[in-house]
Design a protein around this motif. Structure first.
Motif: not given
Length: 390
Positions: A42-50
């Motif tokens: 939930f905080l470090e995923a490659p496709d994470q959107d800030p």
């Protein structure tokens, strides 16, 4: 007064304990491996959107009693980039004391910056909350399918879930299943079993073979591109998804196979977990238009040859016609739901022209199918020397 705010790294241990109590029904503190995974998911995923953030529900005293995860999913609609978010792990501890906490978490998630909000595992209660907030349930994405392969082995597997001693019946079950499956040979498919030689998968001009993740990285975008609305994963993001998907200890070994024509042209692929004598869990079936039936045949045939007693998975509209004619049974366990402030973005889901569920969902995460309970490791002398988590 209670508040809802974005998840931070400092909150993760409390969310892990919440997951342990509410989802896993465990009273012991959450293992560190679960905390580490929630952090990475939930905080470090490659496709994470800030800008797409998971949310926590905090009581006036500072305790975390609610959570809703948000998984960013970059998508494309006819070539136009979109932002989607998958709602995951909506959970509240002490719901009776604060009955609106879950609805407040969901409302906060739906009011985020994403173009499309999605859910893959909505329970009846969560389903009702989505509807009240103008979410739409998608029936053709919300069915679970089941295919029986070895009837006696399946019965033993069900009994073994209650008592491990039932596995002593496995040799007898294998004998009975060989007899039943020989009787099932022939052109007409049966609900009760699959032919002994898995004739349904040998179509003459198609074959299936084991592949690795490197091949899947190339195949998945090719097969999903036929949908008007489909994910546009980064390569790093897709690698992470497949890596996590492989680690489901409760489900068994992950099998990845590609279906090709005689000239080597790929027409489909399937991914499932399962060990001999167990029920297989299908994560994804991919097929080019016109080949869905053949790919499903090869999936069932390979599972039968591998000794699985049954298969189960989640439907997609593009596969329904093929499964209806292959003795698959259907049931509803949880709902796939969608919400968007732009009605035009809902159309691909309503017409079945959106690729969602499985790899484009939350079923790939280790939160589903992995074993987070503590286990003891033993030395050669048989004495426990440390405790670890799986």
């Amino acid at each position: 007064m209670s508040e809802i705010r974005p998840l931070t790294a400092a909150d993760v241990p409390a969310v892990a304990d919440l997951f342990q109590r509410v989802i896993l029904k465990q009273t012991a503190p959450a293992p560190h491996t679960l905390s580490d995974y929630l952090m990475s998911l939930f905080l470090e995923a490659p496709d994470q959107d800030p800008e797409i953030r998971s949310q926590i529900y905090v009581k006036p005293g500072g305790s975390v009693t609610g959570f809703m995860g948000a998984l960013a999913l970059p998508m494309s609609l006819n070539g136009t980039p979109l932002r989607a978010a998958i709602g995951s792990c909506l959970m509240v501890d002490g719901h009776a004391d604060d009955p609106v906490a879950g609805a407040r978490l969901l409302r906060t998630f739906l009011s985020g910056p994403q173009d499309i909000s999605l859910g893959e595992t909505a329970s009846d209660i969560t389903d009702s909350m989505w509807r009240k907030l103008r979410g739409i349930v998608l029936p053709s994405y919300s069915l679970d399918w089941f295919r029986l392969i070895n009837p006696a082995g399946f019965l033993v597997e069900l009994l073994a879930n209650r008592s491990a001693a039932a596995r002593s019946l496995s040799p007898l079950a294998r004998f009975l299943d060989r007899w039943a499956r020989r009787r099932a040979s022939g052109p007409e498919l049966r609900w009760s079993s699959v032919p002994i030689r898995s004739d349904i998968s040998h179509t003459g001009f198609l074959t299936d073979s084991e592949i690795d993740d490197e091949v899947l990285y190339e195949l998945i975008p090719r097969f999903t591109a036929s949908f008007s609305l489909h994910p546009r994963w980064s390569q790093e993001g897709l690698r992470r998804i497949l890596k996590d998907a492989a680690e489901k200890k409760k489900y068994g070994r992950m099998t990845r196979r590609m279906v090709t024509m005689r000239d080597g042209t790929p027409v489909g692929a399937f991914i499932y977990h399962g060990d001999p004598g167990r029920i297989g869990h299908v994560l994804q079936v991919l097929a080019t238009p016109g080949h869905a039936g053949s790919v499903v045949d090869h999936l069932i045939g390979h599972a039968a040859e591998s000794g699985l007693v049954a298969l189960q998975g989640r439907t997609q509209p593009a596969l329904l016609d093929a499964m209806l004619t292959r003795r698959c049974a259907f049931t509803h366990r949880c709902s796939t739901v969608v919400h968007s402030r732009n009605p035009a973005l809902l159309k691909p889901f309503l017409t079945g022209d959106a690729f969602f569920n499985g790899l484009a969902g939350e079923a790939w995460t280790r939160l589903i199918g992995d074993d987070w309970n503590k286990r003891r490791e033993f030395s050669r002398t048989g004495k426990a020397f440390r405790t670890s988590s799986g």
